[in-house]
Design a protein around this motif. Structure first.
Motif, short mmCIF file in Angstrom:
data_model
loop_
_atom_site.label_atom_id
_atom_site.label_comp_id
_atom_site.label_asym_id
_atom_site.label_seq_id
_atom_site.Cartn_x
_atom_site.Cartn_y
_atom_site.Cartn_z
N PRO A 154 0.80 -1.22 0.00
CA PRO A 154 0.00 0.00 0.00
C PRO A 154 0.84 1.28 0.00
CG PRO A 154 -0.02 -0.99 2.17
CD PRO A 154 0.71 -1.95 1.27
N ARG A 155 2.15 1.14 0.12
CA ARG A 155 3.00 2.34 0.11
C ARG A 155 3.20 2.89 -1.30
NH1 ARG A 155 7.67 -0.37 3.65
NH2 ARG A 155 7.20 -1.96 2.11
N ILE A 156 2.78 2.13 -2.32
CA ILE A 156 2.73 2.66 -3.68
C ILE A 156 1.26 2.89 -4.01
CG2 ILE A 156 4.89 1.58 -4.43
CD1 ILE A 156 3.16 -0.52 -5.93
N ALA A 157 0.99 3.74 -4.97
CA ALA A 157 -0.40 4.09 -5.29
C ALA A 157 -0.88 3.46 -6.60
CB ALA A 157 -0.54 5.61 -5.35
N ALA A 158 -0.35 2.31 -6.93
CA ALA A 158 -0.74 1.63 -8.17
C ALA A 158 -2.22 1.27 -8.13
CB ALA A 158 0.09 0.37 -8.36
N PRO A 159 -2.93 1.50 -9.25
CA PRO A 159 -4.33 1.06 -9.31
C PRO A 159 -4.39 -0.47 -9.49
CG PRO A 159 -3.68 2.07 -11.39
CD PRO A 159 -2.52 2.23 -10.45
N VAL A 160 -5.56 -1.02 -9.33
CA VAL A 160 -5.75 -2.47 -9.37
C VAL A 160 -5.21 -3.10 -10.66
CG1 VAL A 160 -7.49 -4.32 -9.39
CG2 VAL A 160 -7.61 -2.50 -7.68
N PRO A 161 -5.48 -2.57 -11.86
CA PRO A 161 -4.94 -3.22 -13.06
C PRO A 161 -3.41 -3.33 -13.06
CG PRO A 161 -6.64 -1.66 -13.67
CD PRO A 161 -6.35 -1.45 -12.21
N ALA A 162 -2.73 -2.31 -12.59
CA ALA A 162 -1.27 -2.36 -12.51
C ALA A 162 -0.83 -3.39 -11.48
CB ALA A 162 -0.70 -0.99 -12.16
N ARG A 163 -1.52 -3.46 -10.35
CA ARG A 163 -1.18 -4.44 -9.33
C ARG A 163 -1.38 -5.86 -9.84
NH1 ARG A 163 -0.21 -2.27 -4.33
NH2 ARG A 163 -0.85 -0.11 -4.06
N ARG A 164 -2.43 -6.09 -10.62
CA ARG A 164 -2.68 -7.41 -11.17
C ARG A 164 -1.56 -7.82 -12.13
NH1 ARG A 164 -7.64 -9.58 -11.03
NH2 ARG A 164 -7.64 -10.17 -13.21
N GLU A 165 -1.08 -6.86 -12.93
CA GLU A 165 0.03 -7.17 -13.84
C GLU A 165 1.32 -7.39 -13.05
OE1 GLU A 165 2.14 -5.71 -17.96
OE2 GLU A 165 0.24 -4.80 -17.36
N MET A 166 1.51 -6.64 -11.97
CA MET A 166 2.69 -6.85 -11.13
C MET A 166 2.65 -8.25 -10.51
SD MET A 166 2.85 -3.08 -9.37
CE MET A 166 4.39 -3.24 -8.48
N LEU A 167 1.47 -8.68 -10.09
CA LEU A 167 1.32 -10.04 -9.55
C LEU A 167 1.64 -11.07 -10.62
CD1 LEU A 167 0.45 -12.14 -7.45
CD2 LEU A 167 -1.93 -11.66 -8.08
N ALA A 168 1.14 -10.86 -11.83
CA ALA A 168 1.44 -11.77 -12.93
C ALA A 168 2.93 -11.77 -13.26
CB ALA A 168 0.62 -11.39 -14.16
N LEU A 169 3.59 -10.64 -13.04
CA LEU A 169 5.04 -10.55 -13.29
C LEU A 169 5.83 -11.49 -12.38
CD1 LEU A 169 5.97 -6.82 -13.96
CD2 LEU A 169 6.82 -8.81 -15.17
N VAL A 170 5.33 -11.72 -11.19
CA VAL A 170 6.02 -12.65 -10.29
C VAL A 170 6.15 -14.01 -10.97
CG1 VAL A 170 5.94 -13.82 -8.04
CG2 VAL A 170 5.20 -11.43 -8.23
N SER A 171 5.04 -14.51 -11.51
CA SER A 171 5.07 -15.80 -12.21
C SER A 171 5.91 -15.74 -13.47
CB SER A 171 3.65 -16.25 -12.56
OG SER A 171 2.92 -16.48 -11.38
N ALA A 172 5.77 -14.66 -14.22
CA ALA A 172 6.51 -14.53 -15.48
C ALA A 172 8.02 -14.49 -15.22
CB ALA A 172 6.06 -13.29 -16.23
N LEU A 173 8.43 -13.77 -14.19
CA LEU A 173 9.86 -13.70 -13.86
C LEU A 173 10.38 -15.04 -13.35
CD1 LEU A 173 9.90 -10.13 -12.30
CD2 LEU A 173 11.16 -10.85 -14.36
N HIS A 174 9.57 -15.73 -12.57
CA HIS A 174 9.98 -17.07 -12.12
C HIS A 174 10.10 -18.03 -13.31
CE1 HIS A 174 10.34 -16.68 -7.84
NE2 HIS A 174 9.16 -16.11 -7.74
N ALA A 175 9.22 -17.88 -14.29
CA ALA A 175 9.30 -18.71 -15.50
C ALA A 175 10.59 -18.42 -16.26
CB ALA A 175 8.09 -18.48 -16.40
N ARG A 176 10.96 -17.14 -16.35
CA ARG A 176 12.22 -16.77 -17.01
C ARG A 176 13.40 -17.37 -16.23
NH1 ARG A 176 12.30 -16.74 -21.36
NH2 ARG A 176 14.31 -15.71 -21.41
N CYS A 177 13.32 -17.34 -14.91
CA CYS A 177 14.38 -17.93 -14.07
C CYS A 177 14.49 -19.43 -14.33
CB CYS A 177 14.10 -17.68 -12.59
SG CYS A 177 14.34 -15.97 -12.08
N ALA A 178 13.34 -20.10 -14.40
CA ALA A 178 13.35 -21.55 -14.64
C ALA A 178 13.96 -21.85 -16.01
CB ALA A 178 11.93 -22.10 -14.55
N ALA A 179 13.64 -21.03 -17.00
CA ALA A 179 14.20 -21.23 -18.34
C ALA A 179 15.72 -21.03 -18.31
CB ALA A 179 13.55 -20.28 -19.33
N LEU A 180 16.18 -19.98 -17.65
CA LEU A 180 17.62 -19.75 -17.54
C LEU A 180 18.31 -20.84 -16.74
CD1 LEU A 180 17.96 -15.90 -16.95
CD2 LEU A 180 18.86 -17.23 -18.87
#
Length: 187
Positions: A154-180
């Motif tokens: 809550p210390r950032i003021a991102a709206p819900v759509p940005a937060r949802r993409e940030m949440l999806a980024l967690v999985s996407a970045l982990h997938a990139r890590c798994a590939a590497l």
């Protein structure tokens, strides 16, 4: 003074680096006397420049927006970085974090997460980083850990759509890590 984000030393180092970069960006954006007012004034679309930054899922943009909100006028990069560090030193309240989580999860069944956009963003983050596969893996894991904490912060003021993409980024970045990691293991 420790900046409160969960995670390993690499995540702490990444977050400190991003804070310094955000402070420098905010400092340059606020350099001219009229810029503070312009950044806070709605444009023809009804949004301010700060609100546009908050629409981005990138941690860098979220931190610049936070820096601009914390700095009402021109200030040195060090002053802005100190304000950002102070802002992120106190852990967020669990109730505020839970409210952000629930807001982001509220339409999960209806829309799901923007996984394709997040995969593109993760690829962009990976391109921006440089280093061999081993250091790239460490850097991407630090980004994944940072997004894991930041998407519901809550210390950032991102709206819900940005937060949802940030949440999806967690999985996407982990997938990139798994590939590497797979590339590294087969080498």
């Amino acid at each position: 003074m420790e900046i409160y984000v969960k995670g390993a030393q690499q995540q702490q180092a990444l977050f400190s680096h991003l804070i310094k970069d955000a402070a420098r960006s905010a400092c340059s954006m606020l350099a001219l006397p009229h810029e503070a007012a312009r950044l806070r004034s709605p444009a023809d679309d009804g949004m301010t420049a700060i609100e546009r930054l908050e629409l981005s899922p990138l941690a860098e943009d979220q931190l610049v927006a936070t820096a601009l909100r914390l700095s009402p006028s021109a200030a040195s990069a060090k002053t802005i970085a100190d304000a950002l560090q102070l802002h992120f030193t106190t852990p967020p309240g669990w109730l505020a974090v839970e409210a952000q989580r629930r807001a982001a999860w509220s339409d999960m069944a209806g829309r799901g997460l923007p996984l394709d956009r997040a995969a593109q963003t993760a690829a962009g983050i990976e391109q921006k980083l440089n280093g061999d596969e081993g250091s790239m893996l460490i850097k991407l894991r630090a980004y994944a850990d940072l997004y894991n904490d930041l998407w519901c912060d809550p210390r950032i003021a991102a709206p819900v759509p940005a937060r949802r993409e940030m949440l999806a980024l967690v999985s996407a970045l982990h997938a990139r890590c798994a590939a590497l990691d797979g590339i590294e293991a087969s080498s």
